[in-house]
Motif scaffolding. Sequence first.
Motif, PDB file in Angstrom:
ATOM      1  N   LYS A  13     -10.841   1.660   2.903  1.00 30.95           N
ATOM      2  CA  LYS A  13     -10.781   0.936   4.168  1.00 30.95           C
ATOM      3  C   LYS A  13     -12.174   0.737   4.765  1.00 30.95           C
ATOM      4  O   LYS A  13     -12.966   1.674   4.865  1.00 30.95           O
ATOM      5  N   ALA A  14     -12.440  -0.523   5.167  1.00 25.08           N
ATOM      6  CA  ALA A  14     -13.697  -0.835   5.839  1.00 25.08           C
ATOM      7  C   ALA A  14     -13.450  -1.970   6.823  1.00 25.08           C
ATOM      8  O   ALA A  14     -13.125  -3.085   6.422  1.00 25.08           O
ATOM      9  N   GLY A  15     -13.579  -1.662   8.111  1.00 28.35           N
ATOM     10  CA  GLY A  15     -13.340  -2.697   9.102  1.00 28.35           C
ATOM     11  C   GLY A  15     -13.570  -2.183  10.506  1.00 28.35           C
ATOM     12  O   GLY A  15     -13.721  -0.982  10.728  1.00 28.35           O
ATOM     13  N   PRO A  16     -13.583  -3.076  11.500  1.00 30.01           N
ATOM     14  CA  PRO A  16     -13.876  -2.700  12.887  1.00 30.01           C
ATOM     15  C   PRO A  16     -12.689  -1.997  13.558  1.00 30.01           C
ATOM     16  O   PRO A  16     -11.540  -2.364  13.342  1.00 30.01           O
ATOM     17  N   ASP A  17     -13.001  -1.021  14.365  1.00 28.40           N
ATOM     18  CA  ASP A  17     -11.993  -0.355  15.194  1.00 28.40           C
ATOM     19  C   ASP A  17     -12.105  -0.788  16.654  1.00 28.40           C
ATOM     20  O   ASP A  17     -11.561  -0.145  17.544  1.00 28.40           O
ATOM     21  N   SER A  18     -12.808  -1.867  16.902  1.00 29.94           N
ATOM     22  CA  SER A  18     -13.001  -2.363  18.259  1.00 29.94           C
ATOM     23  C   SER A  18     -13.087  -3.885  18.198  1.00 29.94           C
ATOM     24  O   SER A  18     -13.619  -4.445  17.219  1.00 29.94           O
ATOM     25  N   PRO A  19     -12.547  -4.602  19.199  1.00 29.24           N
ATOM     26  CA  PRO A  19     -11.876  -4.060  20.384  1.00 29.24           C
ATOM     27  C   PRO A  19     -10.411  -3.750  20.118  1.00 29.24           C
ATOM     28  O   PRO A  19      -9.754  -4.425  19.336  1.00 29.24           O
ATOM     29  N   LEU A  22       0.850  -1.200   0.000  1.00 23.93           N
ATOM     30  CA  LEU A  22       0.000   0.000   0.000  1.00 23.93           C
ATOM     31  C   LEU A  22       0.881   1.243   0.000  1.00 23.93           C
ATOM     32  O   LEU A  22       1.822   1.343   0.795  1.00 23.93           O
ATOM     33  N   GLU A  23       0.562   2.200  -0.865  1.00 24.56           N
ATOM     34  CA  GLU A  23       1.378   3.402  -0.989  1.00 24.56           C
ATOM     35  C   GLU A  23       0.514   4.650  -0.967  1.00 24.56           C
ATOM     36  O   GLU A  23      -0.644   4.647  -1.422  1.00 24.56           O
ATOM     37  N   TYR A  24       1.093   5.717  -0.449  1.00 25.81           N
ATOM     38  CA  TYR A  24       0.482   7.036  -0.572  1.00 25.81           C
ATOM     39  C   TYR A  24       0.939   7.638  -1.893  1.00 25.81           C
ATOM     40  O   TYR A  24       2.135   7.745  -2.161  1.00 25.81           O
ATOM     41  N   VAL A  25      -0.007   8.020  -2.736  1.00 27.52           N
ATOM     42  CA  VAL A  25       0.329   8.519  -4.073  1.00 27.52           C
ATOM     43  C   VAL A  25      -0.172   9.948  -4.288  1.00 27.52           C
ATOM     44  O   VAL A  25      -0.371  10.387  -5.424  1.00 27.52           O
ATOM     45  N   GLY A  26      -0.374  10.689  -3.175  1.00 29.48           N
ATOM     46  CA  GLY A  26      -0.794  12.073  -3.285  1.00 29.48           C
ATOM     47  C   GLY A  26      -2.287  12.259  -3.455  1.00 29.48           C
ATOM     48  O   GLY A  26      -2.752  13.381  -3.677  1.00 29.48           O
ATOM     49  N   GLU A  27      -3.050  11.183  -3.343  1.00 33.99           N
ATOM     50  CA  GLU A  27      -4.502  11.250  -3.484  1.00 33.99           C
ATOM     51  C   GLU A  27      -5.171  10.947  -2.149  1.00 33.99           C
ATOM     52  O   GLU A  27      -4.509  10.648  -1.158  1.00 33.99           O
ATOM     53  N   HIS A  28      -6.507  11.002  -2.139  1.00 32.32           N
ATOM     54  CA  HIS A  28      -7.240  10.806  -0.892  1.00 32.32           C
ATOM     55  C   HIS A  28      -7.089   9.379  -0.371  1.00 32.32           C
ATOM     56  O   HIS A  28      -7.007   9.146   0.835  1.00 32.32           O
ATOM     57  N   LEU A  53      -5.180   5.430  -0.400  1.00 30.31           N
ATOM     58  CA  LEU A  53      -3.959   4.689  -0.699  1.00 30.31           C
ATOM     59  C   LEU A  53      -4.195   3.784  -1.909  1.00 30.31           C
ATOM     60  O   LEU A  53      -5.334   3.461  -2.243  1.00 30.31           O
ATOM     61  N   ARG A  54      -3.097   3.362  -2.544  1.00 24.95           N
ATOM     62  CA  ARG A  54      -3.209   2.500  -3.715  1.00 24.95           C
ATOM     63  C   ARG A  54      -2.183   1.373  -3.630  1.00 24.95           C
ATOM     64  O   ARG A  54      -1.062   1.570  -3.170  1.00 24.95           O
ATOM     65  N   PHE A  55      -2.566   0.194  -4.087  1.00 27.00           N
ATOM     66  CA  PHE A  55      -1.660  -0.946  -4.092  1.00 27.00           C
ATOM     67  C   PHE A  55      -0.639  -0.800  -5.213  1.00 27.00           C
ATOM     68  O   PHE A  55      -1.002  -0.530  -6.366  1.00 27.00           O
ATOM     69  N   ALA A  56       0.631  -1.003  -4.851  1.00 29.84           N
ATOM     70  CA  ALA A  56       1.708  -0.803  -5.824  1.00 29.84           C
ATOM     71  C   ALA A  56       1.733  -1.885  -6.885  1.00 29.84           C
ATOM     72  O   ALA A  56       2.244  -1.662  -7.983  1.00 29.84           O
ATOM     73  N   GLY A  57       1.200  -3.064  -6.568  1.00 28.73           N
ATOM     74  CA  GLY A  57       1.275  -4.163  -7.518  1.00 28.73           C
ATOM     75  C   GLY A  57       0.276  -4.078  -8.644  1.00 28.73           C
ATOM     76  O   GLY A  57       0.640  -4.052  -9.819  1.00 28.73           O
TER      77      GLY A  57
END
Length: 290
Positions: free
Chosen positions: A175-181, A156-162, A164-168
Amino acid sequence: MRSLRLLLFITALSVLLINTAHANVSVTGELKKWHKITLTVDGPQASETGNPNPFLDYRFSATFTNGGLSYTVPGYFAADGDAANTSATSGNKWRVHFSSDAEGTWNYTLSFKSGVDIAVSDAAGSAVAGVDGVTGSFTIGATDKTGKDLRGKGRLEYVGEHHLRFAGNGEWFLKAGPDSPENFLAYEDFDNTPDNDGRRKSWSPHAGDWNEGDPVWGNGNGTEIMGAINYLASRGLNSISFLTMSAPNGDDKNVFPWVSTNNFLTYDCSKLDQWDIVFSHAQKMGMHLH
């Protein structure tokens, strides 16, 4: 003349033995792009709580090169090399992990120095004989992973956009997932994880979500937490959030990488290896580790 020949033979044999000792590097893992490759060497015998401190008084790393690419990756003390299963606290195995971002031949050079507090200094230190300066190579092929497996997508890379993008594969990451616990890792099957106030996790509701062939450690430990990861992935989620340190002053005080919560310079080799098994499975299931 016979004595001279014998001397030459002994000298040649000594050189061969020295070269063999210097070549004792085990390269494991799938030799594919974006996959984790592990270099394991026989180094100094040490223990988690010993003196010299294997986490402070040794500095071990490997530099990997391929054309114009060069990465220096820190290594670590790995006890007996199988601590996740044996719960070993001592041994002579030392490791470096590497994830390649290019196919082809990668060359490596090991650096292994000893000295007081050298792990946190730029001091030259003393070379560890038989390991320092050892070189080798391996060849990386294309990844063969598809679907949600992150090893088929790349870093995963930061490419200057909102987002992230996979380099491959160039895929955008939403991103979608739980922040708990937060104390997801406060799991009863991890070594040295206390049950403070009865808050340690069993993850038993997800025992049925474990699949045959999923990784475990020790005597079949880890099925419930693997099942929890499988469940999240089955619901279309791609991220899981957790703490790696809630001690000595955080919530529940039961997630920490050390042998004890009052010594930050002695790490728990078996627990960290067990964590790594979980992390690796999560990435295989397409889960971003937050």
